[in-house]
Design an enzyme around this catalytic site. Structure first.
Site, PDB file in Angstrom:
ATOM      1  N   GLY A 119     -13.647   2.631   6.235  1.00  0.00           N
ATOM      2  CA  GLY A 119     -14.486   2.767   7.417  1.00  0.00           C
ATOM      3  C   GLY A 119     -14.975   1.476   8.033  1.00  0.00           C
ATOM      4  O   GLY A 119     -15.944   1.483   8.800  1.00  0.00           O
ATOM      5  N   THR A 142     -12.619   1.845  -1.514  1.00  0.00           N
ATOM      6  CA  THR A 142     -11.902   2.938  -2.131  1.00  0.00           C
ATOM      7  C   THR A 142     -10.751   3.382  -1.237  1.00  0.00           C
ATOM      8  O   THR A 142     -10.616   2.933  -0.105  1.00  0.00           O
ATOM      9  CB  THR A 142     -12.791   4.195  -2.335  1.00  0.00           C
ATOM     10  OG1 THR A 142     -13.136   4.743  -1.042  1.00  0.00           O
ATOM     11  CG2 THR A 142     -14.074   3.849  -3.083  1.00  0.00           C
ATOM     12  N   SER A 145      -4.355   8.380  -4.305  1.00  0.00           N
ATOM     13  CA  SER A 145      -4.010   9.118  -3.093  1.00  0.00           C
ATOM     14  C   SER A 145      -4.151  10.622  -3.318  1.00  0.00           C
ATOM     15  O   SER A 145      -3.569  11.164  -4.249  1.00  0.00           O
ATOM     16  CB  SER A 145      -2.576   8.810  -2.658  1.00  0.00           C
ATOM     17  OG  SER A 145      -2.197   9.665  -1.597  1.00  0.00           O
ATOM     18  N   ASN A 200      -2.859  12.686  -1.411  1.00  0.00           N
ATOM     19  CA  ASN A 200      -1.693  13.262  -0.739  1.00  0.00           C
ATOM     20  C   ASN A 200      -0.465  13.363  -1.637  1.00  0.00           C
ATOM     21  O   ASN A 200       0.586  13.835  -1.214  1.00  0.00           O
ATOM     22  CB  ASN A 200      -1.341  12.440   0.505  1.00  0.00           C
ATOM     23  CG  ASN A 200      -2.506  12.342   1.472  1.00  0.00           C
ATOM     24  OD1 ASN A 200      -3.237  13.304   1.646  1.00  0.00           O
ATOM     25  ND2 ASN A 200      -2.696  11.198   2.073  1.00  0.00           N
ATOM     26  N   GLY A 251     -11.228   6.213   7.773  1.00  0.00           N
ATOM     27  CA  GLY A 251     -11.986   5.854   8.970  1.00  0.00           C
ATOM     28  C   GLY A 251     -13.486   5.994   8.793  1.00  0.00           C
ATOM     29  O   GLY A 251     -14.013   6.024   7.680  1.00  0.00           O
ATOM     30  N   TYR A 283      -8.097  -0.999   7.311  1.00  0.00           N
ATOM     31  CA  TYR A 283      -6.998  -0.042   7.361  1.00  0.00           C
ATOM     32  C   TYR A 283      -7.061   0.731   8.675  1.00  0.00           C
ATOM     33  O   TYR A 283      -6.511   0.308   9.685  1.00  0.00           O
ATOM     34  CB  TYR A 283      -7.052   0.881   6.141  1.00  0.00           C
ATOM     35  CG  TYR A 283      -5.823   1.735   5.964  1.00  0.00           C
ATOM     36  CD1 TYR A 283      -5.880   3.123   6.038  1.00  0.00           C
ATOM     37  CD2 TYR A 283      -4.581   1.151   5.734  1.00  0.00           C
ATOM     38  CE1 TYR A 283      -4.741   3.910   5.877  1.00  0.00           C
ATOM     39  CE2 TYR A 283      -3.444   1.936   5.571  1.00  0.00           C
ATOM     40  CZ  TYR A 283      -3.532   3.308   5.648  1.00  0.00           C
ATOM     41  OH  TYR A 283      -2.406   4.066   5.500  1.00  0.00           O
ATOM     42  N   THR A 284      -7.786   1.845   8.710  1.00  0.00           N
ATOM     43  CA  THR A 284      -7.833   2.671   9.908  1.00  0.00           C
ATOM     44  C   THR A 284      -8.433   1.922  11.096  1.00  0.00           C
ATOM     45  O   THR A 284      -8.036   2.143  12.249  1.00  0.00           O
ATOM     46  CB  THR A 284      -8.634   3.956   9.631  1.00  0.00           C
ATOM     47  OG1 THR A 284      -8.025   4.643   8.540  1.00  0.00           O
ATOM     48  CG2 THR A 284      -8.659   4.872  10.837  1.00  0.00           C
ATOM     49  N   THR A 315      -8.796   6.994   0.448  1.00  0.00           N
ATOM     50  CA  THR A 315      -9.271   8.082   1.292  1.00  0.00           C
ATOM     51  C   THR A 315      -9.955   9.171   0.473  1.00  0.00           C
ATOM     52  O   THR A 315      -9.806   9.255  -0.743  1.00  0.00           O
ATOM     53  CB  THR A 315      -8.110   8.691   2.086  1.00  0.00           C
ATOM     54  OG1 THR A 315      -7.092   9.122   1.170  1.00  0.00           O
ATOM     55  CG2 THR A 315      -7.510   7.663   3.032  1.00  0.00           C
ATOM     56  N   LYS A 345      -6.559   0.495  -7.144  1.00  0.00           N
ATOM     57  CA  LYS A 345      -7.257   1.166  -6.051  1.00  0.00           C
ATOM     58  C   LYS A 345      -7.727   2.534  -6.515  1.00  0.00           C
ATOM     59  O   LYS A 345      -6.932   3.337  -7.008  1.00  0.00           O
ATOM     60  CB  LYS A 345      -6.345   1.310  -4.837  1.00  0.00           C
ATOM     61  CG  LYS A 345      -7.085   1.714  -3.567  1.00  0.00           C
ATOM     62  CD  LYS A 345      -6.193   1.553  -2.350  1.00  0.00           C
ATOM     63  CE  LYS A 345      -6.994   1.708  -1.069  1.00  0.00           C
ATOM     64  NZ  LYS A 345      -6.156   1.485   0.138  1.00  0.00           N
TER      65      LYS A 345
END
Length: 206
Positions: A143, A92, A26, A28, A114, A164-165, A94, A64
């Site tokens: 994506g 993968t 991540s 983030n 995305g 996911y997105t 983000t 991941k």
């Protein structure tokens, strides 16, 4: 110690899981991606797998990875993961990249998911497939919002695809629609199982 946190959490949630994902990619979380280095990753995975052995259900453990890795780093991670004996790699998470974005928000920090992630994550997946040579299951994510995109993940080396997105925009029925689309395509092409598709297009993505 931050690495020990992963192994500490698993005994609490593990009995309720079919699989656990070791998430070290991540963008983030400050300094989290430092765990993708070979030595740090080996120690972290060893601790998690040791904790897993004490669980009665012995859930699968996946790793991941980030889409922002160069080939050398990707190879190092793959070799470490295989040496430790984990059950698969998720490719993968983000990305930090903002290539070709037109949005006024393109300069914001954090992980991007995305559609802009599809090509980058699929190329990493294919390179990982080339490196591992079928020695480890790969889960393709990034994506995916259609059966055609899921098909490309399979061709790039995935034996399973994660959403996911796409679920945000397509709703919970997206998975069923993608599965039906894949089934229709396989029936049309005379393909009996997903395994026959996995990895057939790696060269198109590397």
């Amino acid at each position: 110690h931050r690495a020990a946190d992963f192994a500490t959490v698993l005994p609490h949630c593990g009995p309720h899981l079919a699989f656990a994902t070791v998430h070290v990619s991540s963008p983030n979380t400050a300094k989290l991606r430092e765990f993708q280095g070979a030595a740090a990753l080996a120690g972290l995975l060893a601790g998690v797998l040791e904790a897993r052995e004490a669980l009665p259900n012995r859930p699968a453990v996946f790793l991941k990875i980030a889409p922002d890795l160069d080939r050398d780093a990707l190879a190092e991670i793959a070799e470490t993961a295989m040496a430790q004996g984990i059950d698969g790699i998720v490719a993968t998470n983000t990305t930090l990249a903002r290539d070709n974005l037109a949005s006024r928000h393109r300069g914001e920090g954090g992980g991007l998911s995305g559609q802009p992630l599809f090509e980058r994550s699929t190329r990493i997946l294919a390179e990982l497939s080339r490196i591992t040579g079928g020695r480890m299951p790969l889960i393709g994510v990034g994506g995916v919002a259609s059966a055609d995109q899921a098909w490309e993940k399979l061709r790039a080396g995935a034996s399973a695809v994660q959403l996911y997105t796409g679920l945000v925009y397509g709703g919970i029925t997206l998975a069923a629609r993608i599965a039906q689309g894949l089934e229709d395509r396989m029936a049309r092409d005379g393909i009996a199982s997903v395994a026959e598709v996995t990895g057939t297009g790696v060269s198109d993505w590397t």
